[in-house]
Design a protein around this motif. Structure first.
Motif, PDB file in Angstrom:
ATOM      1  N   GLU A 249      35.248   9.798   1.238  1.00 42.19           N
ATOM      2  CA  GLU A 249      35.398   9.610   2.834  1.00 42.19           C
ATOM      3  C   GLU A 249      34.603   8.558   3.335  1.00 42.19           C
ATOM      4  O   GLU A 249      35.217   7.982   4.342  1.00 42.19           O
ATOM      5  CB  GLU A 249      34.767  10.968   3.125  1.00 42.19           C
ATOM      6  CG  GLU A 249      35.345  12.065   2.850  1.00 42.19           C
ATOM      7  CD  GLU A 249      36.831  12.438   3.772  1.00 42.19           C
ATOM      8  OE1 GLU A 249      36.678  12.006   4.784  1.00 42.19           O
ATOM      9  OE2 GLU A 249      37.991  12.741   3.245  1.00 42.19           O
ATOM     10  N   LEU A 250      33.418   8.120   2.979  1.00 44.11           N
ATOM     11  CA  LEU A 250      32.762   7.166   3.708  1.00 44.11           C
ATOM     12  C   LEU A 250      33.445   5.713   3.496  1.00 44.11           C
ATOM     13  O   LEU A 250      33.681   5.047   4.513  1.00 44.11           O
ATOM     14  CB  LEU A 250      31.535   6.865   2.719  1.00 44.11           C
ATOM     15  CG  LEU A 250      30.231   7.736   3.065  1.00 44.11           C
ATOM     16  CD1 LEU A 250      28.902   7.386   2.370  1.00 44.11           C
ATOM     17  CD2 LEU A 250      30.061   7.526   4.621  1.00 44.11           C
ATOM     18  N   LEU A 251      34.059   5.407   2.322  1.00 44.34           N
ATOM     19  CA  LEU A 251      34.679   4.198   2.257  1.00 44.34           C
ATOM     20  C   LEU A 251      36.427   4.111   2.716  1.00 44.34           C
ATOM     21  O   LEU A 251      36.778   3.262   2.641  1.00 44.34           O
ATOM     22  CB  LEU A 251      34.553   3.906   0.645  1.00 44.34           C
ATOM     23  CG  LEU A 251      33.328   3.427   0.104  1.00 44.34           C
ATOM     24  CD1 LEU A 251      33.333   3.066  -1.228  1.00 44.34           C
ATOM     25  CD2 LEU A 251      32.778   2.266   0.780  1.00 44.34           C
ATOM     26  N   GLY A 252      36.635   5.360   2.831  1.00 41.88           N
ATOM     27  CA  GLY A 252      37.984   5.534   3.231  1.00 41.88           C
ATOM     28  C   GLY A 252      39.103   5.344   2.208  1.00 41.88           C
ATOM     29  O   GLY A 252      40.162   4.641   2.511  1.00 41.88           O
ATOM     30  N   VAL A 253      38.637   5.301   0.895  1.00 33.98           N
ATOM     31  CA  VAL A 253      39.601   4.861  -0.351  1.00 33.98           C
ATOM     32  C   VAL A 253      40.502   6.171  -0.331  1.00 33.98           C
ATOM     33  O   VAL A 253      40.238   7.556  -0.134  1.00 33.98           O
ATOM     34  CB  VAL A 253      39.100   4.344  -1.419  1.00 33.98           C
ATOM     35  CG1 VAL A 253      38.041   3.282  -1.152  1.00 33.98           C
ATOM     36  CG2 VAL A 253      38.015   5.493  -2.035  1.00 33.98           C
TER      37      VAL A 253
ATOM     38  N   ASN B 261      30.174  10.018  14.256  1.00 35.49           N
ATOM     39  CA  ASN B 261      30.622   9.672  12.752  1.00 35.49           C
ATOM     40  C   ASN B 261      30.005  10.705  11.877  1.00 35.49           C
ATOM     41  O   ASN B 261      30.857  11.273  11.196  1.00 35.49           O
ATOM     42  CB  ASN B 261      30.331   8.384  12.381  1.00 35.49           C
ATOM     43  CG  ASN B 261      31.264   7.262  12.697  1.00 35.49           C
ATOM     44  OD1 ASN B 261      32.497   7.609  13.292  1.00 35.49           O
ATOM     45  ND2 ASN B 261      31.139   5.900  12.479  1.00 35.49           N
ATOM     46  N   ILE B 262      28.694  11.095  12.117  1.00 39.73           N
ATOM     47  CA  ILE B 262      28.280  12.018  11.317  1.00 39.73           C
ATOM     48  C   ILE B 262      28.570  13.373  11.485  1.00 39.73           C
ATOM     49  O   ILE B 262      29.152  14.003  10.581  1.00 39.73           O
ATOM     50  CB  ILE B 262      26.542  11.936  11.440  1.00 39.73           C
ATOM     51  CG1 ILE B 262      25.780  10.454  11.195  1.00 39.73           C
ATOM     52  CG2 ILE B 262      25.852  13.008  10.918  1.00 39.73           C
ATOM     53  CD1 ILE B 262      25.762  10.178   9.888  1.00 39.73           C
ATOM     54  N   LYS B 263      29.047  13.702  12.670  1.00 41.32           N
ATOM     55  CA  LYS B 263      29.422  15.022  13.033  1.00 41.32           C
ATOM     56  C   LYS B 263      30.876  15.176  12.259  1.00 41.32           C
ATOM     57  O   LYS B 263      31.287  16.079  11.851  1.00 41.32           O
ATOM     58  CB  LYS B 263      29.575  15.079  14.638  1.00 41.32           C
ATOM     59  CG  LYS B 263      30.278  16.661  15.070  1.00 41.32           C
ATOM     60  CD  LYS B 263      29.381  17.688  14.927  1.00 41.32           C
ATOM     61  CE  LYS B 263      29.849  19.031  15.361  1.00 41.32           C
ATOM     62  NZ  LYS B 263      30.477  19.792  14.048  1.00 41.32           N
ATOM     63  N   ALA B 264      31.984  14.218  12.697  1.00 38.41           N
ATOM     64  CA  ALA B 264      33.092  14.204  12.011  1.00 38.41           C
ATOM     65  C   ALA B 264      32.983  14.438  10.345  1.00 38.41           C
ATOM     66  O   ALA B 264      33.771  14.925   9.889  1.00 38.41           O
ATOM     67  CB  ALA B 264      33.868  12.784  12.358  1.00 38.41           C
TER      68      ALA B 264
ATOM     69  N   ARG C  74      34.830  17.290   7.903  1.00 38.51           N
ATOM     70  CA  ARG C  74      35.098  17.133   6.861  1.00 38.51           C
ATOM     71  C   ARG C  74      34.420  17.747   5.593  1.00 38.51           C
ATOM     72  O   ARG C  74      35.147  18.346   4.654  1.00 38.51           O
ATOM     73  CB  ARG C  74      35.472  15.784   6.462  1.00 38.51           C
ATOM     74  CG  ARG C  74      36.688  14.752   7.408  1.00 38.51           C
ATOM     75  CD  ARG C  74      37.994  15.268   7.037  1.00 38.51           C
ATOM     76  NE  ARG C  74      38.128  14.550   5.436  1.00 38.51           N
ATOM     77  CZ  ARG C  74      38.902  15.574   4.766  1.00 38.51           C
ATOM     78  NH1 ARG C  74      39.615  16.451   5.188  1.00 38.51           N
ATOM     79  NH2 ARG C  74      39.170  14.917   3.704  1.00 38.51           N
ATOM     80  N   LEU C  75      33.215  17.318   5.415  1.00 36.88           N
ATOM     81  CA  LEU C  75      32.672  17.782   4.366  1.00 36.88           C
ATOM     82  C   LEU C  75      32.688  19.420   4.108  1.00 36.88           C
ATOM     83  O   LEU C  75      32.533  19.976   2.897  1.00 36.88           O
ATOM     84  CB  LEU C  75      31.145  17.343   4.259  1.00 36.88           C
ATOM     85  CG  LEU C  75      30.747  15.914   3.898  1.00 36.88           C
ATOM     86  CD1 LEU C  75      29.548  15.456   4.011  1.00 36.88           C
ATOM     87  CD2 LEU C  75      31.485  15.307   2.369  1.00 36.88           C
ATOM     88  N   ASN C  76      32.562  20.250   5.123  1.00 35.25           N
ATOM     89  CA  ASN C  76      32.657  21.465   5.148  1.00 35.25           C
ATOM     90  C   ASN C  76      33.932  21.901   4.585  1.00 35.25           C
ATOM     91  O   ASN C  76      34.112  22.914   3.640  1.00 35.25           O
ATOM     92  CB  ASN C  76      32.507  21.883   6.681  1.00 35.25           C
ATOM     93  CG  ASN C  76      31.258  22.725   6.691  1.00 35.25           C
ATOM     94  OD1 ASN C  76      30.609  23.312   6.040  1.00 35.25           O
ATOM     95  ND2 ASN C  76      30.551  22.075   7.993  1.00 35.25           N
TER      96      ASN C  76
END
Ligand code: HEM
Length: 687
Positions: free
Chosen positions: A186-190, A141-144, A148-150
């Motif tokens: 991203e974290l919350l997926g909203v 999850n952290i890698k994905a 995305r953050l990049n």
């Protein structure tokens, strides 16, 4: 610490103090030295122990059985009068009438209020609730998220750059706000369209008494409206994620169970709230504070730029930015039993305020704590807290800041030089100062006329320029030394010294009775002033391994002319000094001699002793010049003569010369522009 500092209890906590000066480091430094664990009774707060030592915060945070988070996890201003309190509670109930579920929560809340998240909890609840989301933090999850953050960060920085043209941005509101917001989304997926709402609600929740962020500036209960909106939003999200679970944190929270049951309503919504809010203002502040520190310490920015491809360097730099900024001011704990700490008896029921910013500048733990040092190692800061409540998002915060600065720094094109300039209150000095600070340079501006200098410097500083002013008489060697020292103390070094101050007391030798004093000053300012500037900056530049000295001479230093004997001699001397310096310091200091031609719009002409001498220095061109000058004064010049895009352009605007000085300064270190002479193409008067 400021001399004569006198401690006041309010200094450690009052929002007004933080709003004015940021972390109250004078108060913290004083406390660490004189009373590191002090009972304080600030206005509007229930009294507490102010804990300022690194070791004490660790001892307290790692001992949650003795030092509990409930019932006072954070120090906030409180309504202490019982009747006012009662009134306030009634008003809150009234505001929740349209939300029966929330009314129910409040009715059973007791002291806890409407939010009970991790920060309010103690073991065993804290341990169990925290464990619920731990599985989300698995490496895949952290890698994905990193990938995305990049991508997201790149688009944030692209937006910031716009079309590459010049424009003004508020770094906090227009840039730093986005990475943490996007992370939360991203974290919350909203959905992305909810970003503005999340931004608004998280700002409001953390607003405290900040009128810029509060929902309704004059409504003391505006926070209730914010909490209502948060409950509405996350209630809907829960329902959706229970029907359609995904791999996002929101799904872990919605579907998390304790003893086989979903989380109670208040704790459930509070979980979202803490995730959505805890990482937002903190990371935004750390990014902004980090950027600010880099700009105030250009040598550190340069170091980061030079090593931006080295992940370890960036990680250390991020850590130092987090320490330096210390985004969370305090949390608090309450003693569950009597305890002795640092020789003081803490009684059961008393609260302790944990001042992380004080711990992060504790002289017993950090060498030279007030130096911003991106290579600091080890860096045992407590900006994320410690013990069981240590920040849940620290991996994410660090990752996000690393990605942000790795992408941003190579795209910063601003000038990072530290520049000292004399004669900055007027003429070329003023223009050059304005242009250099607009490019981002750190400027130490000197002038003998301090009030005129302040008029130049203050508007620049208020627009965010990194500039500091100092009264200096260039003829006094000690004052020039002090000017350079001021630059080193403020910005860490001196890259460029511009010896600009000068006067032009034109007079014939037969005027000697009237002119002698002015000539003496001319020799002192134009010649000795430049020599003093060279001497003051020389050793610093040699030690640094590089430097650039820019000396303002004159076209009249080239040839002797009538009426300009003394003036020309001082300017010829400047050219000689510059050339000798260049030869002596090859490969260490580069030297530029600037030779202004006729630039009528500067104030230099005011020093002329005998106006007839002006005609003298123009020699054969005197008649042509006088004619043009009279035409200019009477508005009779042709449009071509006034147009700098036309070859008939008659006289240089000072800005063109200032541009060339900036250009010479802005060359790579290996490229030295040794002399600058700039003329208007149609300039008919200067030899
Ligand atoms: C540079 C950015 C950040 C700073 C300086 C920071 C700082 C802190 C601090 C000081 C605490 C309290 C620690 C204690 O009581 O010992 C905390 C707790 C917390 N933080 Fe952060 N934080 C940051 C970013 C984040 C992010 C990005 C998230 C989530 C995405 C996050 C989520 C949390 C949560 C959930 C807690 C409560 C943990 C608990 O009580 O068990 N934080 N943070």
């Amino acid at each position: 610490m400021a001399q004569n500092y006198e401690f006041r209890d309010d200094d450690v906590i009052a929002p007004e103090v933080y709003g004015r000066i940021g972390h109250p480091h004078d108060a913290f430094t004083w406390l660490r030295k004189n009373d590191p664990l002090r009972w304080v009774e600030p206005e509007h707060y229930r009294p507490f122990w102010a804990v300022t030592k690194h070791a004490d915060i660790i001892e307290i945070e790692k001992n949650p059985e003795v030092f509990a988070s409930e019932p006072r996890p954070i120090l906030i201003p409180e309504q202490t009068q019982p009747e006012m309190r009662e009134e306030l509670i009634m008003e809150i109930f009234k505001r929740l009438e349209d939300r029966p579920k929330l009314l129910e929560v409040l009715a059973t809340a007791g002291e806890q209020g409407l939010i009970r998240s991790l920060v309010q909890m103690d073991p065993p609840d804290h341990t169990n609730y925290r464990a619920l989301v731990q599985p989300w933090f698995k490496p895949s999850n952290i890698k994905a998220l990193e990938d995305r953050l990049n991508m997201i960060t790149e688009s944030i920085i692209d937006d910031m750059m716009g079309d590459g043209g010049e424009r003004e941005l508020d770094f906090v509101q227009d840039v730093a706000v986005w990475p943490p917001l996007k992370l939360i989304v991203e974290l919350l997926g909203v959905p992305e369209e909810d970003e503005p709402l999340i931004l608004k609600l998280t700002n409001e929740l953390f607003a405290g008494e900040d009128p810029e962020m509060m929902r309704a500036g004059d409504d003391p209960l505006s926070g209730i409206e914010t909490v209502k909106s948060l409950y509405d939003y996350f209630t809907e999200l829960t329902e959706e994620r229970r029907v359609n679970p995904r791999e996002d944190l929101a799904s872990y929270i919605a579907n998390g169970k304790l003893n086989g049951a979903y989380l109670p309503y208040k704790e459930l919504i509070s979980y979202y709230i803490i995730v959505a809010t805890a990482g937002h203002e903190t990371t935004r502040t750390s990014i902004s504070g980090g950027m600010h520190a880099l700009l105030r310490n250009p040598e550190q920015l340069q170091l980061l730029k030079d090593n931006i491809d080295d992940e370890d360097t960036v990680k250390l730099a991020v850590e130092e930015m987090i320490r330096w900024t210390t985004a969370v001011n305090q949390f608090s704990r309450t003693a569950t039993r009597d305890y002795e700490l640092r020789g003081q008896k803490i009684k059961k029921g008393e609260s302790l305020g944990l001042f992380y910013a004080s711990a992060n500048f504790d002289e017993d733990v950090f060498d030279d704590p007030f130096k911003f040092d991106i290579t600091r190692k080890p860096n045992r800061h407590l900006a994320f807290g410690t013990g069981p409540h240590q920040c849940l998002g620290l991996i994410l915060a660090r990752m996000q800041m690393r990605i942000f600065f790795t992408q941003l720094i190579p795209r910063i094109k601003e000038m990072t030089l530290v520049i000292v300039i004399t004669g900055a209150a007027s003429g070329f000095g003023k223009l050059v100062s304005e242009k250099l600070t607009a490019l981002g340079a750190c400027l130490v501006a000197g002038d003998i006329n301090k009030s005129a200098l302040d008029e130049v410097v203050e508007p620049l500083a208020s627009r965010g320029a990194r500039i500091t002013a100092m009264k200096v008489d260039v003829t006094a060697r000690s004052e020039m030394m002090a000017l350079v020292k001021h630059a080193v103390d403020t910005f860490g070094r001196v890259d460029v010294m511009i010896n600009n101050a000068g006067v032009m007391p034109l007079a014939f030798f037969s005027d000697h009775h009237a002119a002698h004093d002015a000539w003496d000053r001319c020799i002192d300012i134009n010649f000795k002033g430049v020599l003093n500037g060279i001497a003051a900056a020389h050793d610093v530049m040699i030690q640094q391994g590089r430097g650039h000295i820019v000396n303002v001479s004159s076209i009249y230093g080239n040839y002797p002319v009538v009426g300009g004997g003394v003036y020309g001699a001082t300017k010829a001397a400047v050219t000689f000094l510059s050339e000798s310096l260049r030869q002596e310091s090859l490969g260490k200091i580069k030297v530029t001699t600037v030779k202004p031609t006729g630039v009528p719009a500067t104030a230099l002409g005011t020093g002329v002793v005998n106006p007839e001498a002006v005609a003298g220095i123009l020699g054969a061109n005197a008649t042509a010049y006088m004619g043009k000058f009279a035409a200019a004064a009477g508005g009779a010049l042709s449009p071509e003569e006034l147009d700098s895009n036309n070859v008939q352009y008659w006289a240089l605007e000072p800005a063109y010369l200032a541009d060339q000085i900036v250009y010479a300064i802005n060359q790579p270190w290996g490229v030295s522009i040794a002399e600058i002479t700039v003329r208007a193409t149609g300039d008919a008067y200067v030899i």
